[in-house]
Design a protein around this motif. Structure first.
Motif, PDB file in Angstrom:
ATOM      1  N   HIS A 137      12.205  79.711  74.241  1.00 46.08           N
ATOM      2  CA  HIS A 137      12.515  80.669  73.174  1.00 46.08           C
ATOM      3  C   HIS A 137      13.917  81.273  73.289  1.00 46.08           C
ATOM      4  N   THR A 138      14.590  81.029  74.390  1.00 42.92           N
ATOM      5  CA  THR A 138      15.862  81.715  74.640  1.00 42.92           C
ATOM      6  C   THR A 138      16.881  81.450  73.537  1.00 42.92           C
ATOM      7  N   ASP A 143      20.246  82.710  68.904  1.00 45.27           N
ATOM      8  CA  ASP A 143      21.002  82.151  67.782  1.00 45.27           C
ATOM      9  C   ASP A 143      20.404  82.453  66.418  1.00 45.27           C
ATOM     10  N   GLU A 144      19.068  82.620  66.355  1.00 47.00           N
ATOM     11  CA  GLU A 144      18.412  82.811  65.064  1.00 47.00           C
ATOM     12  C   GLU A 144      17.691  84.149  64.943  1.00 47.00           C
ATOM     13  N   VAL A 207      14.575  90.826  65.707  1.00 48.43           N
ATOM     14  CA  VAL A 207      13.989  89.591  66.228  1.00 48.43           C
ATOM     15  C   VAL A 207      12.593  89.509  65.629  1.00 48.43           C
ATOM     16  N   ARG A 208      12.230  88.331  65.089  1.00 43.76           N
ATOM     17  CA  ARG A 208      10.926  88.191  64.460  1.00 43.76           C
ATOM     18  C   ARG A 208      10.199  86.963  64.996  1.00 43.76           C
ATOM     19  N   HIS A 209       8.909  86.974  64.832  1.00 40.87           N
ATOM     20  CA  HIS A 209       8.059  85.862  65.237  1.00 40.87           C
ATOM     21  C   HIS A 209       7.664  85.064  64.003  1.00 40.87           C
ATOM     22  N   ALA A 273      20.737  90.535  78.449  1.00 42.57           N
ATOM     23  CA  ALA A 273      21.983  89.759  78.483  1.00 42.57           C
ATOM     24  C   ALA A 273      21.753  88.288  78.169  1.00 42.57           C
ATOM     25  N   SER A 274      20.557  87.773  78.418  1.00 39.83           N
ATOM     26  CA  SER A 274      20.302  86.346  78.174  1.00 39.83           C
ATOM     27  C   SER A 274      20.252  86.017  76.697  1.00 39.83           C
ATOM     28  N   TRP A 275      20.152  87.015  75.833  1.00 38.81           N
ATOM     29  CA  TRP A 275      20.055  86.774  74.393  1.00 38.81           C
ATOM     30  C   TRP A 275      21.333  87.189  73.663  1.00 38.81           C
ATOM     31  N   THR A 276      22.390  87.477  74.404  1.00 43.76           N
ATOM     32  CA  THR A 276      23.635  87.915  73.748  1.00 43.76           C
ATOM     33  C   THR A 276      24.761  86.931  74.046  1.00 43.76           C
TER      34      THR A 276
END
Length: 276
Positions: A137-138, A143-144, A207-209, A273-276
């Motif tokens: 999911h990272t 990105d989305e 962020v959405r599912h 930080a892993s999502w930026t």
């Protein structure tokens, strides 16, 4: 005190964390990995019987099954037999909360260890929190701003990989073997919508599912390069979540380690930080 431990999957999500916990206990570790890169590394591939040499001098081993197949016992049994012939007494297997002894995949290895290993433990964690920050999911979160699954509104007791590693280390160094399995979860059951909201709060952006039909999720896995059979197995696990199979939480981490498991919000803040 266990003197030396082989960690298979030694560079993976739990393996490298198990190594850190064992080092804190003063235990010598060997990291089994398909791509050795450091002085502690030993080339290890379950499909290669020669990998059994990595067990030489070890009294215990942390077992992570191969991720490119579902017939785990077929490929692991010869290497485990060789490990016992080399003097390994204690095995700690990473399995899954949904896999009972004798069931598919790691469930077959679980049953084999219970029948054959002198000392053993099987850790059955729920889904990793790190799947959002170090796994499938990272990239889509980064990105989305999207998490894809086929879980619907089903809830999961997501668990921090560090809690799994602490549990594994405790089982590996305990004076007496566990000789049992334990289900490990975080302290709360969350839907993927809940997880998306907590990640969004940590990031300060939406962020959405997106809940897909199972066939669409399988197609995504295949497009990412997974074998069709393995992709379908993963989709089946999402189906099980949607049906409520992962809603329960346990105190397994605290029973094994003496400390409670970490909540998802703490993980999300730490992993931002892993999502930026």
């Amino acid at each position: 005190m266990t003197a030396r431990v082989l960690i298979t999957g030694g560079r993976g999500k739990t393996g490298r964390r198990v190594a850190a916990h064992l080092a804190a206990h003063g235990v010598d570790v060997v990291l089994g990995t398909r791509r050795p890169s450091g002085p502690q590394d030993w080339r290890f591939d379950w499909a290669d019987p020669g990998s059994a040499a990595a067990f030489d001098g070890c009294e215990a081993a942390y077992l992570v099954a191969p991720t490119d197949r579902t017939d785990h016992l077929t490929v692991m049994e010869p290497v485990l037999d060789a490990a016992m012939q080399r003097g390994v007494r204690r095995f700690v297997l990473l399995s899954s909360s949904l896999l009972e002894a004798g069931g598919p995949m790691m469930g077959q290895v679980h049953a084999w260890l219970a029948r054959n290993a002198p000392e053993w433990a099987v850790l059955r964690p729920s889904w990793f929190m790190q799947n959002f920050s170090e796994g499938p999911h990272t990239a889509t979160i980064r990105d989305e701003g999207v998490i894809y699954s086929a879980t619907g509104t089903g809830r999961v007791g997501f668990i921090d990989a560090d809690d799994i590693a602490a549990s594994a280390a405790a089982c590996l160094v305990a004076s007496a073997p566990l000789n049992a399995d334990v289900v490990l979860t975080g302290p709360e059951a969350l839907s993927y919508d809940d997880a998306a909201a907590l990640i969004a709060a940590a990031l300060g952006r939406p962020v959405r599912h997106v809940s897909l039909e199972p066939a669409a999720l399988t197609a995504r896995f295949v497009a990412q390069g997974l074998p069709a059979g393995y992709a379908e197995t993963l989709t089946d696990l999402d189906r099980a979540i949607a049906a409520g199979a992962e809603e329960a939480t346990t105190d397994g981490v605290e029973r094994v380690t003496g400390r409670p498991s970490a909540p998802f919000r703490v993980f999300a803040a730490r992993a931002a930080a892993s999502w930026t």
